[in-house]
Design a protein around this motif. Structure first.
Motif, PDB file in Angstrom:
ATOM      1  N   UNK A  78       0.826  -1.206   0.000  1.00 30.48           N
ATOM      2  CA  UNK A  78       0.000   0.000   0.000  1.00 30.48           C
ATOM      3  C   UNK A  78       0.860   1.257   0.000  1.00 30.48           C
ATOM      4  N   UNK A  79       1.937   1.212   0.781  1.00 32.38           N
ATOM      5  CA  UNK A  79       2.836   2.370   0.857  1.00 32.38           C
ATOM      6  C   UNK A  79       3.526   2.618  -0.476  1.00 32.38           C
ATOM      7  N   UNK A  80       3.995   1.554  -1.105  1.00 32.70           N
ATOM      8  CA  UNK A  80       4.681   1.694  -2.392  1.00 32.70           C
ATOM      9  C   UNK A  80       3.726   2.187  -3.479  1.00 32.70           C
ATOM     10  N   UNK A  81       2.524   1.623  -3.512  1.00 37.72           N
ATOM     11  CA  UNK A  81       1.547   2.028  -4.531  1.00 37.72           C
ATOM     12  C   UNK A  81       1.133   3.486  -4.341  1.00 37.72           C
ATOM     13  N   UNK A  82       0.913   3.891  -3.076  1.00 37.87           N
ATOM     14  CA  UNK A  82       0.481   5.268  -2.818  1.00 37.87           C
ATOM     15  C   UNK A  82       1.574   6.282  -3.130  1.00 37.87           C
ATOM     16  N   UNK A  83       2.832   5.837  -3.110  1.00 38.74           N
ATOM     17  CA  UNK A  83       3.935   6.746  -3.412  1.00 38.74           C
ATOM     18  C   UNK A  83       3.990   7.105  -4.893  1.00 38.74           C
ATOM     19  N   UNK A  84       3.635   6.160  -5.752  1.00 36.17           N
ATOM     20  CA  UNK A  84       3.796   6.353  -7.188  1.00 36.17           C
ATOM     21  C   UNK A  84       2.478   6.529  -7.942  1.00 36.17           C
ATOM     22  N   UNK A  85       1.360   6.421  -7.238  1.00 35.40           N
ATOM     23  CA  UNK A  85       0.055   6.617  -7.871  1.00 35.40           C
ATOM     24  C   UNK A  85      -0.823   7.464  -6.963  1.00 35.40           C
ATOM     25  N   UNK A  86      -2.006   7.774  -7.436  1.00 37.75           N
ATOM     26  CA  UNK A  86      -2.966   8.541  -6.640  1.00 37.75           C
ATOM     27  C   UNK A  86      -3.901   7.643  -5.840  1.00 37.75           C
ATOM     28  N   UNK A  87      -3.598   6.349  -5.846  1.00 37.30           N
ATOM     29  CA  UNK A  87      -4.442   5.380  -5.136  1.00 37.30           C
ATOM     30  C   UNK A  87      -4.367   5.598  -3.631  1.00 37.30           C
ATOM     31  N   UNK A  88      -5.527   5.606  -2.981  1.00 36.67           N
ATOM     32  CA  UNK A  88      -5.589   5.748  -1.535  1.00 36.67           C
ATOM     33  C   UNK A  88      -5.981   4.407  -0.917  1.00 36.67           C
ATOM     34  N   UNK A  89      -5.068   3.779  -0.161  1.00 40.73           N
ATOM     35  CA  UNK A  89      -5.366   2.474   0.440  1.00 40.73           C
ATOM     36  C   UNK A  89      -6.619   2.525   1.317  1.00 40.73           C
ATOM     37  N   UNK A  90      -7.275   1.393   1.431  1.00 39.66           N
ATOM     38  CA  UNK A  90      -8.551   1.349   2.162  1.00 39.66           C
ATOM     39  C   UNK A  90      -8.381   1.587   3.658  1.00 39.66           C
ATOM     40  N   UNK A  91      -7.155   1.408   4.185  1.00 38.61           N
ATOM     41  CA  UNK A  91      -6.984   1.628   5.621  1.00 38.61           C
ATOM     42  C   UNK A  91      -6.732   3.097   5.941  1.00 38.61           C
ATOM     43  N   UNK A  92      -6.662   3.950   4.915  1.00 42.43           N
ATOM     44  CA  UNK A  92      -6.573   5.383   5.141  1.00 42.43           C
ATOM     45  C   UNK A  92      -7.976   5.929   5.415  1.00 42.43           C
ATOM     46  N   UNK A  93      -8.036   7.116   5.993  1.00 40.31           N
ATOM     47  CA  UNK A  93      -9.326   7.740   6.233  1.00 40.31           C
ATOM     48  C   UNK A  93     -10.028   7.160   7.456  1.00 40.31           C
ATOM     49  N   UNK A  94     -11.297   7.527   7.614  1.00 40.78           N
ATOM     50  CA  UNK A  94     -12.053   7.104   8.795  1.00 40.78           C
ATOM     51  C   UNK A  94     -13.318   6.333   8.442  1.00 40.78           C
ATOM     52  N   UNK A  95     -13.290   5.646   7.298  1.00 40.43           N
ATOM     53  CA  UNK A  95     -14.443   4.832   6.910  1.00 40.43           C
ATOM     54  C   UNK A  95     -14.586   3.636   7.840  1.00 40.43           C
ATOM     55  N   UNK A  96     -15.722   2.997   7.817  1.00 43.65           N
ATOM     56  CA  UNK A  96     -15.938   1.824   8.654  1.00 43.65           C
ATOM     57  C   UNK A  96     -14.974   0.697   8.268  1.00 43.65           C
ATOM     58  N   UNK A  97     -14.667   0.595   6.975  1.00 42.88           N
ATOM     59  CA  UNK A  97     -13.700  -0.403   6.526  1.00 42.88           C
ATOM     60  C   UNK A  97     -12.329  -0.120   7.120  1.00 42.88           C
ATOM     61  N   UNK A  98     -11.911   1.145   7.103  1.00 44.75           N
ATOM     62  CA  UNK A  98     -10.618   1.535   7.654  1.00 44.75           C
ATOM     63  C   UNK A  98     -10.557   1.266   9.160  1.00 44.75           C
ATOM     64  N   UNK A  99     -11.633   1.604   9.858  1.00 46.78           N
ATOM     65  CA  UNK A  99     -11.683   1.355  11.311  1.00 46.78           C
ATOM     66  C   UNK A  99     -11.644  -0.141  11.596  1.00 46.78           C
ATOM     67  N   UNK A 100     -12.369  -0.917  10.790  1.00 51.05           N
ATOM     68  CA  UNK A 100     -12.349  -2.369  10.966  1.00 51.05           C
ATOM     69  C   UNK A 100     -10.964  -2.952  10.774  1.00 51.05           C
ATOM     70  N   UNK A 101     -10.231  -2.442   9.790  1.00 50.03           N
ATOM     71  CA  UNK A 101      -8.862  -2.916   9.560  1.00 50.03           C
ATOM     72  C   UNK A 101      -7.975  -2.591  10.753  1.00 50.03           C
ATOM     73  N   UNK A 102      -8.127  -1.387  11.298  1.00 53.13           N
ATOM     74  CA  UNK A 102      -7.328  -0.996  12.466  1.00 53.13           C
ATOM     75  C   UNK A 102      -7.614  -1.901  13.659  1.00 53.13           C
ATOM     76  N   UNK A 103      -8.877  -2.225  13.868  1.00 51.66           N
ATOM     77  CA  UNK A 103      -9.233  -3.125  14.972  1.00 51.66           C
ATOM     78  C   UNK A 103      -8.606  -4.496  14.765  1.00 51.66           C
ATOM     79  N   UNK A 104      -8.654  -4.996  13.540  1.00 55.17           N
ATOM     80  CA  UNK A 104      -8.054  -6.296  13.228  1.00 55.17           C
ATOM     81  C   UNK A 104      -6.550  -6.288  13.486  1.00 55.17           C
ATOM     82  N   UNK A 105      -5.877  -5.226  13.057  1.00 55.79           N
ATOM     83  CA  UNK A 105      -4.429  -5.131  13.250  1.00 55.79           C
ATOM     84  C   UNK A 105      -4.082  -5.077  14.736  1.00 55.79           C
ATOM     85  N   UNK A 106      -4.888  -4.358  15.510  1.00 55.41           N
ATOM     86  CA  UNK A 106      -4.647  -4.281  16.957  1.00 55.41           C
ATOM     87  C   UNK A 106      -4.780  -5.662  17.596  1.00 55.41           C
ATOM     88  N   UNK A 107      -5.776  -6.420  17.179  1.00 50.91           N
ATOM     89  CA  UNK A 107      -5.959  -7.776  17.701  1.00 50.91           C
ATOM     90  C   UNK A 107      -4.734  -8.640  17.388  1.00 50.91           C
TER      91      UNK A 107
END
Length: 255
Positions: free
Chosen positions: A171-200
């Motif tokens: 995600x970091x490499x792709x975001x550096x060279x493109x305008x793509x925004x990874x799904x774990x960015x921002x405050x969407x429910x998907x992004x929050x869910x990913x953060x919870x999963x990573x914490x677990x």
């Protein structure tokens, strides 16, 4: 039964049952005072935590007195990573590398914490509290054998950890060279869910750390492995703290 840890940092040949025997020569006898102990590992973990906290507080104070924390934070993260890699290959130098890691990682933690605190006042104390509560709960679950670290448990946690690391890197490499925004960015429910999963997953890595330290003590590993084990535990705690900061910032931005 194979007690070899799957933790990416603690999975080192120096933690194998034969590693200590290989160091015992005909003219050398390793005494009990030269063995890895639980109390010694705990003391070194506390020392590393104090060094990291002191370093972080310095950057924190300097940041709120006008200094830009970006440079020391990035520099601390890079040097800390280098020290971790060296220690993974040369654990016998952990007595020097672990304190260095704590000091430089403190620069990173202090800088990042100051940035988040400026945007979301009060978030740092919440993240610190959440990290300590998670650590205490995991330690209690492990101590009373409510959660048992089996080989299957290790395999699942390591697989998930590697998957997360791979996803973050791509995600970091792709975001550096493109305008793509990874799904774990921002405050969407998907992004929050990913953060919870990573914490677990980060919390589950604590069980691997506890198990590897316990096995190292039982196998009477060399004394320097206390530093190595303490450093591995600190790495997991830093990761957990950063992920709590990320999650709390997402929740705060939705208000």
């Amino acid at each position: 039964m194979n007690f070899k840890s799957k933790n990416p940092f603690l999975n080192n040949k120096s933690f194998s049952p034969t590693s200590k025997a290989e160091q015992v020569h005909e003219a050398t006898v390793i005494g009990y005072d030269q063995d890895m102990t639980l109390s010694g590992t705990i003391n070194k973990t506390i020392l590393l935590f104090l060094l990291l906290t002191a370093s972080a507080m310095v950057i924190w104070w300097m940041t709120f007195n006008g200094m830009n924390p970006i440079v020391p934070a990035i520099g601390g993260a890079i040097v800390g990573l280098v020290l971790v890699v060296i220690s993974a290959f040369k654990p016998q130098y952990s007595g020097y590398l672990a304190p260095g890691y704590a000091l430089f990682e403190g620069l990173f933690i202090g800088g990042v914490s100051a940035i988040f605190e400026a945007q979301y006042p009060g978030i740092v104390i919440q993240a610190v509290g959440a990290t300590f509560v998670t650590f205490a709960v995991c330690l209690g679950l492990y101590k009373f054998q409510i959660v048992k670290v089996t080989e299957q448990f290790k395999s699942v946690v390591v697989a998930a950890t590697l998957a997360i690391a791979t996803y973050y890197l791509i995600s970091w490499l792709v975001s550096m060279f493109t305008s793509y925004q990874p799904v774990h960015y921002g405050n969407s429910m998907m992004s929050i869910g990913i953060s919870v999963f990573v914490i677990v997953i980060a919390a589950l890595n604590l069980f691997l750390d506890f198990d590897r330290i316990e096995q190292g003590v039982q196998q009477r590993m060399p004394k320097y492995m206390e530093w190595f084990g303490a450093m591995g535990l600190m790495i997991t705690l830093v990761w957990l703290y950063i992920e709590f900061l990320r999650l709390l910032s997402k929740l705060s931005s939705k208000k």
